[in-house]
Design an enzyme around this catalytic site. Structure first.
Site, PDB file in Angstrom:
ATOM      1  CG  ASN A  32       0.187   4.871  -1.606  1.00 46.53           C
ATOM      2  OD1 ASN A  32       0.031   4.846  -2.804  1.00 46.53           O
ATOM      3  ND2 ASN A  32      -0.704   5.399  -0.786  1.00 46.53           N
ATOM      4  N   GLY A  36      -1.642  -5.401  -4.818  1.00 41.62           N
ATOM      5  CA  GLY A  36      -0.406  -6.009  -5.329  1.00 41.62           C
ATOM      6  C   GLY A  36       0.557  -6.320  -4.190  1.00 41.62           C
ATOM      7  CG  HIS A  37       2.360  -3.187  -1.885  1.00 41.56           C
ATOM      8  ND1 HIS A  37       1.655  -2.082  -2.292  1.00 41.56           N
ATOM      9  CD2 HIS A  37       3.653  -2.925  -2.190  1.00 41.56           C
ATOM     10  CE1 HIS A  37       2.486  -1.184  -2.803  1.00 41.56           C
ATOM     11  NE2 HIS A  37       3.694  -1.676  -2.772  1.00 41.56           N
TER      12      HIS A  37
END
Ligand code: PAF
Length: 286
Positions: A32, A36-37
């Protein structure tokens, strides 16, 4: 980008890279993915020749009443985002590779002085689930560098402690919190928020910033600062506040008079959504 499910194939790939003298950066995720990831992936790419990202929604870190079943699984969209980033391997372990003997096998457990407070107090057993899966992932991927977001500040400290205590040969890199334009820390759980709750959510970052600014200006009345902040959040429409605490940034114990570096940590609920955020206190020299 190669998507690999079999552990043997992952090992062969990493072994070939290492044989060629290449370094491996690793970003573990539960999928998901959001910006940020992707900022963690970018940092891994800056530090290493090759980047591995894993997606595994880890049942062991969810409590019985938590959102494991409804945790968003968005593999196709995640895979597309990672393909456009500088990712060499997307590793998607199977549940049987990860937990060959079920969830009641060997557990990696960091002492409760670090894991029993804050998130650990609200979510018993959570950190055993995190450290067990991250230790397993480190053994599977064998990275030189692993990147974790500072948004999960306690998780970062717990993993640093595990790596040090168990002499795991990986460098842990902390990535700054990625925020939306209104200051809300990016999180997969933000999508659970209703429109009204989403409008209230950024207040969490605001109260943390205000506490940090007060400490930076010399205020050391931590209990007063946090009590005021809790009341402000409730007045703004938060349903409950699990904690707002000024902690020693290194040990995460409640900040005392001798503390020299602080972090303000918070968890608060809006409807069914539990939001986490934190602010480090930055003292200017002189
Ligand atoms: O931060 C997360 O997404 C998870 O806790 C992690 C580190 C991927 C372990 O499952």
């Amino acid at each position: 980008m190669n998507t690999i499910e079999a552990l043997d194939s992952l090992r062969a790939k990493v072994c070939a890279w290492k044989g060629a003298g290449l370094t491996v950066g690793f970003v573990p995720t539960m999928g998901n993915l959001h910006a940020g990831h992707l900022s963690l992936v970018e940092l891994a790419g800056q530090r290493c020749d090759k980047v591995v990202v894993s997606i595994f929604v880890n049942p062991m870190q969810f409590g019985p009443d938590e959102d494991f079943n409804r945790y968003p699984r968005t593999f196709q969209a995640d895979s597309e985002k990672l393909s456009s980033a500088a990712v060499d391997v997307l590793y998607v372990p199977s549940i049987t590779d990860m937990y060959p003997n079920g969830l009641t096998q060997s557990v990696v457990s960091v002492p409760s002085v670090l894991t029993g407070l804050l998130e650990g107090a609200s979510r018993p057993g959570h950190f055993d689930g995190v450290t067990t899966v991250v230790c397993k992932l480190f053994n599977m991927v064998q990275p030189d560098v692993a990147v974790f977001g500072q948004k999960d500040y306690q998780q970062l400290r717990v993993i640093q402690a595990m790596v040090q205590d168990l002499n795991i040969p990986v460098e842990i890199v902390a990535a700054p919190i990625a925020r939306d334009t209104d200051g809300l820390a990016l999180s997969s759980r933000n999508q659970y928020l209703s429109k009204e709750a989403r409008a209230i959510a950024p207040k969490l970052a605001v109260v943390l910033q205000d506490i940090a600014l007060a400490i930076e200006s010399g205020n050391r009345q931590f209990d007063v600062l946090t009590a005021v902040a809790v009341q402000r959040l409730l007045d703004e429409g938060f349903d409950s506040v699990d904690y707002i605490q000024v902690c020693d940034a290194r040990t995460l114990q409640a900040a005392g008079p001798s503390c020299q570096s602080w972090v303000v940590l918070a968890a608060a609920r809006l409807g069914n959504t539990r939001l986490l955020d934190n602010r480090e206190v930055v003292l200017l020299e002189g």
